[in-house]
Design a protein around this motif. Structure first.
Motif, PDB file in Angstrom:
ATOM      1  N   LYS A 189      -2.926  -4.034  -1.625  1.00 51.76           N
ATOM      2  CA  LYS A 189      -3.563  -4.541  -0.417  1.00 51.76           C
ATOM      3  C   LYS A 189      -3.804  -6.039  -0.554  1.00 51.76           C
ATOM      4  O   LYS A 189      -4.596  -6.467  -1.387  1.00 51.76           O
ATOM      5  CB  LYS A 189      -4.888  -3.824  -0.177  1.00 51.76           C
ATOM      6  CG  LYS A 189      -5.578  -4.198   1.140  1.00 51.76           C
ATOM      7  CD  LYS A 189      -6.805  -3.348   1.358  1.00 51.76           C
ATOM      8  CE  LYS A 189      -7.505  -3.716   2.663  1.00 51.76           C
ATOM      9  NZ  LYS A 189      -6.630  -3.537   3.843  1.00 51.76           N
ATOM     10  N   GLY A 190      -3.044  -6.806   0.215  1.00 46.39           N
ATOM     11  CA  GLY A 190      -3.217  -8.253   0.253  1.00 46.39           C
ATOM     12  C   GLY A 190      -2.515  -8.969  -0.874  1.00 46.39           C
ATOM     13  O   GLY A 190      -1.727  -9.887  -0.658  1.00 46.39           O
ATOM     14  N   ASP A 191      -2.775  -8.594  -2.096  1.00 49.43           N
ATOM     15  CA  ASP A 191      -2.196  -9.248  -3.273  1.00 49.43           C
ATOM     16  C   ASP A 191      -1.800  -8.181  -4.267  1.00 49.43           C
ATOM     17  O   ASP A 191      -2.459  -7.143  -4.395  1.00 49.43           O
ATOM     18  CB  ASP A 191      -3.211 -10.222  -3.895  1.00 49.43           C
ATOM     19  CG  ASP A 191      -2.615 -10.996  -5.049  1.00 49.43           C
ATOM     20  OD1 ASP A 191      -2.782 -10.560  -6.205  1.00 49.43           O
ATOM     21  OD2 ASP A 191      -1.960 -12.031  -4.808  1.00 49.43           O
ATOM     22  N   ILE A 192      -0.704  -8.438  -5.019  1.00 45.72           N
ATOM     23  CA  ILE A 192      -0.207  -7.435  -5.956  1.00 45.72           C
ATOM     24  C   ILE A 192      -1.196  -7.165  -7.082  1.00 45.72           C
ATOM     25  O   ILE A 192      -1.119  -6.143  -7.764  1.00 45.72           O
ATOM     26  CB  ILE A 192       1.165  -7.870  -6.523  1.00 45.72           C
ATOM     27  CG1 ILE A 192       1.876  -6.642  -7.139  1.00 45.72           C
ATOM     28  CG2 ILE A 192       0.996  -9.016  -7.520  1.00 45.72           C
ATOM     29  CD1 ILE A 192       3.295  -6.906  -7.545  1.00 45.72           C
ATOM     30  N   ASN A 193      -2.150  -8.085  -7.308  1.00 43.88           N
ATOM     31  CA  ASN A 193      -3.185  -7.820  -8.303  1.00 43.88           C
ATOM     32  C   ASN A 193      -4.138  -6.717  -7.854  1.00 43.88           C
ATOM     33  O   ASN A 193      -4.877  -6.173  -8.668  1.00 43.88           O
ATOM     34  CB  ASN A 193      -3.980  -9.093  -8.591  1.00 43.88           C
ATOM     35  CG  ASN A 193      -3.204 -10.077  -9.439  1.00 43.88           C
ATOM     36  OD1 ASN A 193      -2.473  -9.683 -10.348  1.00 43.88           O
ATOM     37  ND2 ASN A 193      -3.329 -11.365  -9.156  1.00 43.88           N
ATOM     38  N   ASN A 194      -4.116  -6.417  -6.574  1.00 47.37           N
ATOM     39  CA  ASN A 194      -4.988  -5.369  -6.022  1.00 47.37           C
ATOM     40  C   ASN A 194      -4.166  -4.115  -5.741  1.00 47.37           C
ATOM     41  O   ASN A 194      -4.022  -3.670  -4.607  1.00 47.37           O
ATOM     42  CB  ASN A 194      -5.675  -5.873  -4.750  1.00 47.37           C
ATOM     43  CG  ASN A 194      -6.713  -4.889  -4.230  1.00 47.37           C
ATOM     44  OD1 ASN A 194      -7.245  -4.062  -4.977  1.00 47.37           O
ATOM     45  ND2 ASN A 194      -6.988  -4.964  -2.943  1.00 47.37           N
ATOM     46  N   ILE A 195      -3.603  -3.549  -6.813  1.00 47.95           N
ATOM     47  CA  ILE A 195      -2.755  -2.372  -6.669  1.00 47.95           C
ATOM     48  C   ILE A 195      -3.604  -1.122  -6.482  1.00 47.95           C
ATOM     49  O   ILE A 195      -4.570  -0.881  -7.213  1.00 47.95           O
ATOM     50  CB  ILE A 195      -1.835  -2.217  -7.897  1.00 47.95           C
ATOM     51  CG1 ILE A 195      -0.801  -3.341  -7.916  1.00 47.95           C
ATOM     52  CG2 ILE A 195      -1.134  -0.878  -7.876  1.00 47.95           C
ATOM     53  CD1 ILE A 195       0.185  -3.252  -9.043  1.00 47.95           C
ATOM     54  N   ILE A 196      -3.230  -0.351  -5.466  1.00 50.39           N
ATOM     55  CA  ILE A 196      -3.956   0.881  -5.158  1.00 50.39           C
ATOM     56  C   ILE A 196      -3.308   2.083  -5.839  1.00 50.39           C
ATOM     57  O   ILE A 196      -3.998   2.997  -6.304  1.00 50.39           O
ATOM     58  CB  ILE A 196      -4.012   1.096  -3.629  1.00 50.39           C
ATOM     59  CG1 ILE A 196      -4.794  -0.062  -2.985  1.00 50.39           C
ATOM     60  CG2 ILE A 196      -4.644   2.434  -3.284  1.00 50.39           C
ATOM     61  CD1 ILE A 196      -4.802  -0.026  -1.480  1.00 50.39           C
ATOM     62  N   GLY A 197      -1.991   2.101  -5.887  1.00 48.84           N
ATOM     63  CA  GLY A 197      -1.317   3.227  -6.512  1.00 48.84           C
ATOM     64  C   GLY A 197       0.191   3.036  -6.514  1.00 48.84           C
ATOM     65  O   GLY A 197       0.711   2.002  -6.082  1.00 48.84           O
ATOM     66  N   MET A 198       0.910   4.047  -7.048  1.00 51.78           N
ATOM     67  CA  MET A 198       2.364   4.051  -7.072  1.00 51.78           C
ATOM     68  C   MET A 198       2.849   5.178  -6.168  1.00 51.78           C
ATOM     69  O   MET A 198       2.435   6.333  -6.318  1.00 51.78           O
ATOM     70  CB  MET A 198       2.884   4.269  -8.497  1.00 51.78           C
ATOM     71  CG  MET A 198       2.471   3.187  -9.481  1.00 51.78           C
ATOM     72  SD  MET A 198       3.173   1.564  -9.109  1.00 51.78           S
ATOM     73  CE  MET A 198       4.917   1.917  -9.223  1.00 51.78           C
TER      74      MET A 198
END
Length: 427
Positions: free
Chosen positions: A244-253
């Motif tokens: 969400k928004g930036d790849i550093n804020n990964i929610i899941g695969m």
């Protein structure tokens, strides 16, 4: 004495003693020269000759003791008989001087050099039959062997030798690498490369083989739903990160196989995408490949997000990436399929600055340094020690480079080639 025993008998005994001397000499060389790893394999396969030899080699001091006792005994008896024969033929004055000379030459050729050379070349042909004699002989002469070993081992302990047993012949990684290299045609070249790659896994980290973050194709939940669905439908990957928004804020695969569930329903929402996404699996960038391979197996995972010491995403690595380090690329023409390497008609290659150095070395067979920066741009900047104002030429190792394009503080393209070495004519 020659009058008491017929000359024919004395010559026969001398011949027999020389043959026994040859037996003991060749047995010693054969036992010590035999390939321990082939021997262990044959013994584990149930071959009795190999098992006998392995038992004898378990205590090399006892084995050498019984061989040398037998060898010295027959040599001394041969010397005594040779002296009697020499006295008979050359007299009591010249005989004792001539006998050692002749016997030394005979034993040297027929009981030492010849048998030992053959045993060194064909150790199994000597060691296996010899074990049939040496094992019972060791039991017969055990008291004498024990006495001799007790004295000799005591002297060895004074010199600092504590372990008398044969012990295990363990190989270091470098020694095992040498064994693989010297296997020759016994191991196909392709299999040798795979074995060496397995040995190298400990020296390579996930940071060396990961897909860098700027090349990661993911689903940004801040994008329009239509754009997200278009990416899902056109993705060439089976698993993609959801952030969400930036790849550093990964929610899941998200596994695209699971995406088929909500795509088939027609009404797709971002919440449905998040619900189907699996919790992300994070990997420290310094994790060695052999460790990560075991971690993938333990965690039942095939893909992981690589993060640095601050938790920022550096890229991602898959199980297939590690397997390619072992078996090689799954494509036949790496340079042709790699979109970052563009072959030219003059034999050079135009390479993107973001290309991974390890990929370049694999594709082109070069030896660019891999212990520093991971990309061509980083290697060039490290070599120049400053940012170039424009096109420039340089040489790193045997590879010559011409910087073609610099944009936004990044070397985006460089022409690289290895000069062809021509033989120098003399005369």
């Amino acid at each position: 004495m020659s009058d008491d025993f017929p000359l024919g008998l004395l010559f026969g005994l001398l011949f027999l003693l020389i043959c026994l001397s040859a037996f003991f000499s060749s047995s010693e060389t054969g036992m010590m020269s035999i390939n321990r790893y082939r021997l262990s394999h044959q013994a584990n396969s149930g071959e009795r000759p190999a098992q006998r030899v392995l038992r004898l080699l378990a205590r090399p001091d006892r084995l050498i003791g019984v061989i040398l006792i037998g060898n010295n005994l027959v040599n001394n008896l041969a010397a005594a008989i040779a002296t009697v024969l020499a006295i008979h033929f050359f007299g009591e004055v010249s005989g004792p001087a001539i006998a050692p000379l002749i016997l030394t030459i005979v034993i040297l050729i027929f009981a030492e050099v010849g048998p030992k050379t053959y045993a060194a070349i064909r150790p199994e042909r000597i060691a296996y039959p010899a074990s049939l004699v040496l094992e019972p002989l060791l039991k017969l002469l055990y008291p004498l062997v024990w006495l001799v070993n007790a004295i000799s081992n005591g002297l060895l302990r004074l010199l600092g030798v504590r372990n008398i047993d044969g012990g295990a012949d363990n190989l270091t990684r470098d020694e095992l690498r040498t064994v693989v290299h010297e296997a020759g045609t016994l191991i196909p070249h392709r299999h040798q490369a795979m074995l060496l790659s397995i040995l190298d896994l400990e020296n390579v980290t996930v940071n060396d083989i990961m897909v860098p973050r700027h090349e990661v194709m993911g689903l940004d939940l801040d994008d329009d739903l239509e754009d997200i669905l278009a990416r899902i439908r056109t993705s060439q990957h089976t698993r993609v990160p959801v952030y969400k928004g930036d790849i550093n804020n990964i929610i899941g695969m998200l596994h695209l196989r699971n995406a088929a569930r909500f795509l088939s329903r027609g009404e797709v929402t971002k919440a449905a995408i998040v619900q189907e996404a699996r919790e992300p699996y994070f990997i420290p960038e310094s994790t060695p490949l052999h460790t990560q391979l075991l971690n993938f197996q333990k965690q039942k995972r095939r893909i992981g997000i690589v993060v640095d010491e601050y938790g920022d995403v550096e890229g991602l690595v898959t199980l297939e990436d590690i397997l390619e380090e072992i078996v090689g690329e799954f494509t036949t023409d790496v340079a042709g399929l790699n979109q970052e390497i563009h072959p030219q008609e003059d034999g050079s290659h135009v390479i993107d600055g973001t290309a991974n150095i390890r990929d370049i070395n694999k594709a082109l067979g070069w030896q660019l340094p891999t212990d520093g920066p991971k990309t061509l741009n980083g290697v060039i900047l490290e070599h120049l020690e400053s940012f170039p104002d424009g096109p420039a030429c340089l040489q790193i190792g045997s590879v010559r480079m011409e910087i073609l394009e610099v944009r936004d503080n990044l070397i985006t393209a460089a022409r690289c080639w290895q000069p062809v070495r021509r033989p120098v004519r003399r005369g």
